[in-house]
Enzyme design. Structure first.
Site, short mmCIF file in Angstrom:
data_model
loop_
_atom_site.label_atom_id
_atom_site.label_comp_id
_atom_site.label_asym_id
_atom_site.label_seq_id
_atom_site.Cartn_x
_atom_site.Cartn_y
_atom_site.Cartn_z
N HIS A 42 1.00 -1.20 -0.18
CA HIS A 42 0.01 -0.08 -0.09
C HIS A 42 0.65 1.06 -0.04
O HIS A 42 1.92 1.37 0.50
CB HIS A 42 -0.88 -0.11 1.03
CG HIS A 42 -0.41 0.41 2.35
ND1 HIS A 42 -0.36 1.78 2.87
CD2 HIS A 42 0.04 -0.47 3.37
CE1 HIS A 42 -0.03 1.67 4.21
NE2 HIS A 42 0.60 0.49 4.67
N ASP A 67 6.32 2.68 7.22
CA ASP A 67 4.93 2.31 6.95
C ASP A 67 4.23 3.21 5.99
O ASP A 67 3.80 4.41 6.59
CB ASP A 67 4.31 1.97 8.18
CG ASP A 67 2.77 1.47 8.05
OD1 ASP A 67 2.63 0.89 6.94
OD2 ASP A 67 2.17 1.51 9.16
N GLU A 79 -5.28 1.91 2.50
CA GLU A 79 -5.01 0.54 3.62
C GLU A 79 -5.25 0.97 4.91
O GLU A 79 -5.50 0.26 5.65
CB GLU A 79 -3.59 0.03 3.26
CG GLU A 79 -3.22 -1.41 4.00
CD GLU A 79 -2.65 -1.09 5.26
OE1 GLU A 79 -2.53 -2.06 6.09
OE2 GLU A 79 -2.25 0.21 5.91
N GLU A 80 -4.53 2.36 5.10
CA GLU A 80 -4.60 2.65 6.52
C GLU A 80 -6.05 2.72 7.27
O GLU A 80 -6.28 2.53 8.43
CB GLU A 80 -3.78 4.00 6.86
CG GLU A 80 -2.32 3.70 6.48
CD GLU A 80 -1.70 2.97 7.46
OE1 GLU A 80 -2.16 2.25 8.09
OE2 GLU A 80 -0.29 2.85 7.43
N ASP A 82 4.56 -4.65 3.39
CA ASP A 82 4.05 -3.53 4.01
C ASP A 82 5.22 -2.42 4.50
O ASP A 82 5.43 -1.64 3.74
CB ASP A 82 3.00 -3.65 5.30
CG ASP A 82 2.32 -2.49 5.66
OD1 ASP A 82 2.76 -1.45 5.46
OD2 ASP A 82 0.90 -2.83 5.95
N HIS A 124 2.91 5.18 12.99
CA HIS A 124 1.82 6.07 12.56
C HIS A 124 1.92 7.43 13.48
O HIS A 124 0.89 8.10 13.46
CB HIS A 124 0.60 5.16 13.13
CG HIS A 124 -0.01 4.26 12.21
ND1 HIS A 124 -1.07 3.51 12.45
CD2 HIS A 124 0.51 3.65 11.19
CE1 HIS A 124 -1.20 2.60 11.50
NE2 HIS A 124 -0.09 2.65 10.69
#
Length: 813
Positions: free
Chosen positions: A406, A416, A453-454, A482, A566
């Site tokens: 993604h 990420d 995706e998140e 990922d 994140h």
């Protein structure tokens, strides 16, 4: 060309040096020799192309990709995300690949405004910062404030209780202490193995009014340890308005008030907090002392669990952004704060230390969360874009090997997901180089760059739903990455028939982290005995391929955890200074010639084998072995009145089919000369190997989560060690310790992987999810009804295994 991203480097535009020209000429002469002397598909020729692939990477190339991809935040559905879409698409096109974008219109959730404040009995007010320290300005950097996507609006007022990780066991511990969270605001810390959505759902079930979450971070990482973890709290995967079908622009959509839609979202609001803000709340708690285990674990300075006189006023009006017809007064655009950080520490240094301690008799405080919904601009469906590039297979163009990652990120996404995106782009570049040297894959290779995706694997899920029939008939495998690089150590997850291929490939790539010359396989073996995890949960884009379409899948990564997950600190700067300064974990030295992609080396070789090997490298003997271990494990925890005979018989049938397929493979591979008959036999065998995984699907799905169709799961490869422990009679290493299962099935502790998620968070068991759910739910039934429910799920799994066995045999019963 967007101004913020540099032009993609295809690797073919710069003028080659004389040495490179000479080496290329030698390689072309060698390829010409092999082409004349060996027919297509000859193992020696295939091996040559694999060697060229492994010697054609540079760390500077992947670094340039990553720098461009992470030049600004690019949350799905936002304008900045369009630039990364263009970058990836242009890269594939510059390589000469057949490339297109696939748009979907989906429901997404964006922040607008919120605030958190503590109100004390002396009328003093403290506004708590909600953003990361050290970020001068969120708007100017393009960052969006920390928030929980799809959290609902709400205004709540109640006492504060600390619930540790928010697990069922944590609430049981609170109950034993006389603490009831009903009517309270719950504060939890990251950990415990539950998703954010599960934490909120459990709190809601316990009667909590709202949830605050924080991550303790790593104080040794300086400001990086103060990041605030964003994330989604939606249950399941895919667009909630189009469950089971692709979210086309003009297609059918459910209403927001539809029961199926509402079930995807929690009913109480939640919000992530910085650690420092969370600590202020923890310092204010009274009530019983926290268990010693809670106080000793983590970074939090914890004394009491609450509630005492501590109160929370949780005012929070938000909605689900992306729908033109607002649902009453709630438009579901998640509203979050816009707080400056210039005086972040002044609040704590000047206000809190000077404050007198709380008086248990007269002092209280309120914790207020204020939010406002967005304007009309937020009330619309957001358009997301998958980017797909294709290399057509020469001999079997209707068989697909899919490689995906993604592209969207909560912030900059250096780890990420764009460490994986940069790796995918480099694999495409190297495959294009092979094509320039005369290579064509036997089967079609499809590169997939997913969006959104998140928010809940939305881009990949919509694409799988839209292409379900073709994937079911033609997909060989899905290979996912990922986060390519998070830190030290190689990790792999896969469906069992791909285990041996992973072992073979990791023996071919050097591990740059080793002080001595060693392959990834050798270093991996010293770490955890080459343990291949099972693809549990729904935490990346392999989920729709495996759990809905039944496609054999792989997920690989380097390093397990990283402190900026994140957060606003997941940037190129953090990558080069902390995770992989020289891009050695992205790249690995191969035969002392050139730096070669480490993750890309494994990922790319997996793709080459699956695309080029005449007989698909899918070994179902590994699957059969672990199914037997599953059954043996269950026999030790199930009530003696419940028979596993149907399960045992189906596994025996599957084992026989796996042996037959293995013997066939060996015989066909021993044939020296290709002919039409041999090609037909290989094709027939490959179809059976490809389709066997689909047999584990059930049209009715898992009870309560019917979208998830896969009924069978497999233990970790180290289950043999745990099985020995079982024989000692000490403890059963099968499931997370729960009071529920102790009631009837004994004390269980789990470290297993699953393919389908559990609906019952109390069950703890994470294999054969339908059976484990029935076991947990049986405690609320009569013994007769409980046994019947468990037996029914055993039969369902047995029938699924029988279907897989029949597919592997390729015969009608």
């Amino acid at each position: 060309m967007p101004p913020n991203l540099t032009k993609p480097n295809s690797g073919f535009t710069s003028k080659p040096s004389p040495l490179c020209t000479f080496v290329s000429l030698i390689i072309l002469l060698i390829i010409g020799f092999y082409t004349l002397h060996y027919p297509p598909g000859n193992p020696k020729k295939v091996l040559l192309f694999q060697q060229i692939f492994l010697s054609s990477a540079s760390n500077s190339t992947i670094a340039s990709y990553l720098r461009s991809l992470t030049s600004h935040p690019h949350l799905a559905g936002t304008k900045p995300s369009l630039e990364t879409i263009h970058y990836v698409k242009t890269h594939f096109q510059n390589l000469g690949l057949e490339t297109h974008t696939v748009p979907f219109q989906t429901l997404l959730s964006y922040p607008v405004h919120a605030s958190v404040s503590m109100h004390f009995g002396n009328s003093t007010v403290l506004n708590l910062p909600l953003n990361e320290m050290g970020i001068p300005s969120y708007p100017s950097s393009g960052l969006i404030q920390p928030y929980h996507a799809f959290s609902p609006s709400g205004t709540v007022h109640g006492k504060v209780v600390f619930a540790n990780h928010g697990r069922e066991d944590d609430y049981r511990t609170l109950g034993l202490m006389g603490v009831n969270v009903n009517g309270c605001i719950v504060i939890t810390r990251k950990g415990g193995g539950l998703s954010r959505g599960a934490v909120v759902k459990i709190a809601e079930k316990k009667g909590a009014l709202g949830v605050l979450m924080y991550a303790e971070g790593d104080v040794s990482k300086g400001s990086f340890g103060s990041g605030v973890e964003r994330g989604t709290v939606m249950e399941g995967v895919g667009d909630p308005l189009t469950p089971g079908w692709g979210a086309d622009e003009d297609g059918e959509r459910l209403k927001l008030e539809d029961k199926k839609v509402l079930e995807r979202f929690p009913g109480i609001p939640s919000l992530p907090l910085p650690f420092e803000s969370a600590q202020l709340i923890l310092d204010s708690l009274e009530g019983p002392l926290a268990p010693q285990e809670w106080r000793d674990s983590g970074r939090s300075n914890l004394s009491h669990v609450g509630s005492g006189l501590v109160m929370v006023n949780f005012t929070y009006q938000v909605g689900l952004a992306g729908w033109e017809n607002a649902w009453g007064d709630i438009n579901f655009t998640l509203s979050m704060p816009d707080l400056g950080l210039t005086h972040y520490w002044n609040w704590f240094d000047l206000f809190w230390p000077k404050r007198t301690p709380l008086s248990t008799a007269t002092d209280t405080f309120l914790l207020c969360l204020h939010g406002t919904h967005g304007g009309d601009g937020e009330k619309k469906l957001a358009t997301i874009y998958n980017v797909v590039a294709v290399i057509r297979g020469l001999e079997e163009p209707d068989r697909y090997v899919l490689m995906g990652n993604h592209r969207d990120a909560w912030t900059y996404g250096a780890v990420d997901p764009n460490s994986g995106t940069a790796t995918l782009l480099d694999i495409a570049r190297r495959y294009a180089l092979l094509m320039r040297k005369g290579w064509n894959p036997r089967r079609t290779i499809i590169f997939c760059s997913w969006d959104a995706e998140e928010f809940g694997m939305i881009g990949s899920t919509e694409w799988v739903e839209q292409n379900l029939v073709n994937l079911g008939a033609k997909a060989v495998a899905y290979l996912n990455v990922d986060c390519a690089v998070q830190g030290p150590g190689f990790f792999a997850g896969a469906t069992p028939q791909l285990d041996n291929l992973i072992f073979e490939v990791t023996k071919k790539v050097q591990d740059q982290d080793s002080e001595v010359v060693a392959t990834i396989y050798e270093k991996w073996k010293t770490m955890n005995g080459n343990n291949i995890q099972r693809l549990s949960g729904v935490d990346s884009d392999f989920a729709p391929f495996l759990q809905h379409a039944g496609v054999p899948s792989v997920d690989i990564y380097y390093g397990r955890d990283f402190p900026v997950y994140h957060t606003a600190f997941d940037s190129f700067n953090w990558m080069i200074n902390n995770a992989d300064p020289f891009f050695w974990r992205h790249v690995a030295d191969n035969t002392a010639l050139l730096f070669d992609m480490l993750v890309a080396g494994v990922w790319g070789l997996l793709g080459l084998h699956l695309a080029d090997d005449p007989v698909l490298p899918l070994d179902y003997l590994s699957y059969a072995k672990q199914l037997r271990e599953y059954k043996d494990a269950f026999s030790r925890v199930l009530d003696g009145n419940i028979s596993l005979t149907p399960l045992a018989a189906s596994i025996q049938e599957f084992t026989s089919a796996a042996k037959q397929a293995s013997e066939e493979t060996k015989k066909l591979m021993e044939q020296e000369f290709a002919n039409d008959l041999l090609s037909l036999k290989i094709r027939a065998l490959n179809d059976r190997l490809m389709l066997a995984e689909r047999g584990f699907l059930d049209t009715d799905g898992i009870k309560g989560r019917e979208w998830f169709k896969h009924l069978v799961s497999v233990l970790f490869s180290k289950i043999a060690v745990r099985t020995e422990v079982l024989h000692t009679g000490s403890r059963i290493f099968l499931a997370i310790s729960t009071e529920d299962l102790t009631y009837r099935y004994g004390n269980m502790i789990c470290f297993l992987g699953i393919y389908g998620p559990r609906s019952n968070y109390e069950s703890g068991l994470e294999f054969f999810p339908g059976i484990s759910d029935a076991m947990a739910e049986s405690k609320n039934m009569s013994q007769k009804d409980g046994h019947a429910a468990i037996k029914h799920e055993i039969w369902r799994v047995a029938r699924a295994i029988q279907r897989a066995a029949a597919a592997l045999k390729g015969e009608l019963v």
